[in-house]
Design an enzyme around this catalytic site. Structure first.
Site, PDB file in Angstrom:
ATOM      1  N   SER A 250       0.853  -1.187   0.000  1.00  0.00           N
ATOM      2  CA  SER A 250       0.000   0.000   0.000  1.00  0.00           C
ATOM      3  C   SER A 250       0.889   1.238   0.000  1.00  0.00           C
ATOM      4  CB  SER A 250      -0.915   0.014   1.225  1.00  0.00           C
ATOM      5  OG  SER A 250      -0.151   0.150   2.415  1.00  0.00           O
ATOM      6  N   LYS A 251       0.264   2.406   0.038  1.00  0.00           N
ATOM      7  CA  LYS A 251       1.015   3.662  -0.021  1.00  0.00           C
ATOM      8  C   LYS A 251       1.971   3.830   1.143  1.00  0.00           C
ATOM      9  CE  LYS A 251      -2.281   6.336  -2.781  1.00  0.00           C
ATOM     10  NZ  LYS A 251      -3.171   7.526  -2.834  1.00  0.00           N
ATOM     11  N   ARG A 252       1.687   3.156   2.259  1.00  0.00           N
ATOM     12  CA  ARG A 252       2.597   3.296   3.398  1.00  0.00           C
ATOM     13  C   ARG A 252       3.972   2.682   3.119  1.00  0.00           C
ATOM     14  NH1 ARG A 252      -0.788  -0.874   5.141  1.00  0.00           N
ATOM     15  NH2 ARG A 252       0.260  -2.866   5.522  1.00  0.00           N
ATOM     16  N   GLY A 254       5.534   3.234   0.337  1.00  0.00           N
ATOM     17  CA  GLY A 254       6.197   4.095  -0.645  1.00  0.00           C
ATOM     18  C   GLY A 254       5.402   4.121  -1.942  1.00  0.00           C
TER      19      GLY A 254
END
Length: 486
Positions: A250-252, A254
């Site tokens: 996910s976006k966490r 990167g």
């Protein structure tokens, strides 16, 4: 597992509600590789039935990402939102055949029943109360205008729905665990499973290859194929992609959008190679492959079940490998665009010094992992005046006067070189070091900072040749003057 005889028709079916995720790109790649290896067509369907969340911008991002990767599709793009009338017609066919029925249960009643089930620690399952409605009562409710959904009636509650997955082999679901599911909402719009099956039938899809988060949808879709009297395609469910922490990517973690990596200066060939290894093995220890090699080696037998790990450092390493093996003629346009964008040179300047420019690219790419690395390394070769990195000055020019004296002696030695080539330059500088009774590095390192402003660069003789006699001698004199006056 040996693929069935062709022709094969596979599809990539993203929803245009955001960017092209690397997981979606991996799915598209595996579908593309399959048809290029075994023959057939790779199709693209935009699943835009969610009009509230679907955007033209997201659709363009999908197109742009696939084109950047070189994953072209073989027929016109199919837009799912344009097929709603067919979806409704298929729902009505199921209704007329008795495979589906109208459910008049108010939405608030269903929600209350779900809450009660949760409160008792149970899993709610629809009770089929409307499956046995008499024709007269049904007609009465229709006449009154009562809202309803259409539910598919799960057949043979004592049986199982199973298939032989190309990745997971046999998968079976007890039918009793699957509730009668909605296929058409009260506003007449189709639910995902019906729309997908209807479109895959219309497109002639023979193999559905997608993420294994869709496994739970597959028994419902197989039931729909059978109820509609259509052949069931093969299925291959690909492993999920996780971050280094073992959690779903996910976006966490990167960057997760293909466009992000494009803008970071990665090569599409490297991105494809990296994505291919997220859930597939070509056999042996082989890792670096061209697209042609991936097509030649691709087989469903190499598809893996366990989750793949997305390692950004591995991706950078892979990009560096492709930078080093890529033909310069293919690499040149990408680097040129970046160099021009950075304001280092114009296309006309590069074209006028084409042979020199290609030689510079060949020199710089060895120490690069991304295009931006090449651009940063290229700065000293295009700048009229260079900036000295403070760390380089502190490390290699700590003794200012001593460094100035070495550079002055170096200037004298190099001025006497007749042929500005590697052998002559090396003989001159090593001769100077021997004459002064010092290690050659004591000459090379101060000289490197004078020529590039940095402590790290290609070999010193390569740097001297790329800069040329006049530029090299000028920078050595400038550095010696800087040190003398500082």
């Amino acid at each position: 597992m040996t693929p069935k005889p062709g022709p094969h028709r596979l599809r990539f079916a993203p929803s245009p509600t955001g960017y092209l995720h690397v997981g979606g790109a991996r799915t598209a790649l595996f579908n593309w590789l399959y048809v290029r290896r075994f023959g057939g067509q790779f199709l693209l369907r935009i699943e835009d039935t969610d009009k509230a969340r679907s955007t033209e911008e997201s659709t363009r991002a999908i197109f742009d990402g696939l084109r950047w990767l070189g994953l072209g599709w073989d027929e016109d793009v199919v837009y799912q939102g344009g097929n709603v009338e067919r979806h409704r017609a298929d729902a009505l066919r199921l209704l007329e055949s008795g495979a589906a029925y109208r459910d008049f249960t108010p939405q608030h009643v269903l929600e209350e029943r779900r809450r009660e089930a949760v409160a008792h620690g149970e899993i709610y399952k629809y009770n089929r109360e409307w499956a046995v409605l008499s024709p007269e009562e049904e007609q009465s409710r229709l006449t009154q205008g009562d809202p309803y959904v259409i539910r598919f009636k799960v057949p043979d509650e004592q049986g199982t729905t199973e298939w032989n997955d190309l990745v997971h082999e046999r998968i079976a679901f007890p039918n009793k665990d699957i509730e009668d599911f909605v296929i058409l909402r009260s506003d007449g719009t189709p639910i995902y499973n019906l729309a997908v099956v209807s479109d895959d039938i219309a497109m002639g899809i023979t193999l559905v290859m997608r993420g294994d988060d869709h496994i739970s949808n597959t028994p419902k879709q197989i039931m729909l194929y059978n109820a509609l009297g259509k052949p069931v395609p093969e299925f291959a469910h690909l492993p999920m992609i996780h971050g280094l922490d073992g959690k779903k990517l996910s976006k966490r973690h990167g960057a997760t959008a293909v466009a992000d990596y494009q803008h970071q200066g990665l090569l599409p060939q490297a991105m494809l190679n990296f994505l291919a290894l997220l859930g597939w093995s070509p056999g042996g220890d082989r890792e670096v492959m061209t697209m042609d090699e991936m097509v030649e080696l691709f087989s469903p037998d190499g598809l893996q079940r366990k989750a793949a790990i997305f390692d950004p450092q591995k991706l950078e390493w892979m990009n560096g490998q492709h930078l080093s093996i890529m033909p310069l003629t293919q690499l040149e346009p990408t680097v040129t665009q970046a160099i021009v964008a950075a304001g280092l040179a114009t296309e006309e300047t590069l074209a006028a010094r084409h042979d020199w420019y290609l030689a510079l690219l060949d020199l710089l790419r060895v120490r690069s992992r991304v295009i931006d690395d090449i651009v940063r390394q290229a700065i000293p070769y295009f700048a009229d005046h260079i900036q000295y990195d403070p760390e380089a000055v502190e490390k290699q020019w700590k003794d200012r006067l001593g460094a100035a004296e070495i550079l002055q002696a170096t200037s004298v030695a190099l001025t006497g070189v007749e042929q500005w080539d590697e052998l002559s330059l090396e003989a001159s500088l090593r001769g100077l070091a021997e004459l002064r009774g010092i290690a050659a590095g004591k000459i090379f390192q101060p000289l490197r900072v004078a020529l590039t402003g940095l402590t790290v660069s290609p070999g010193i003789f390569d740097v001297l040749q790329m800069l040329g006699r006049d530029c090299s001698l000028g920078r050595i004199r400038d550095a010696a003057e800087f040190l003398t006056n500082s």
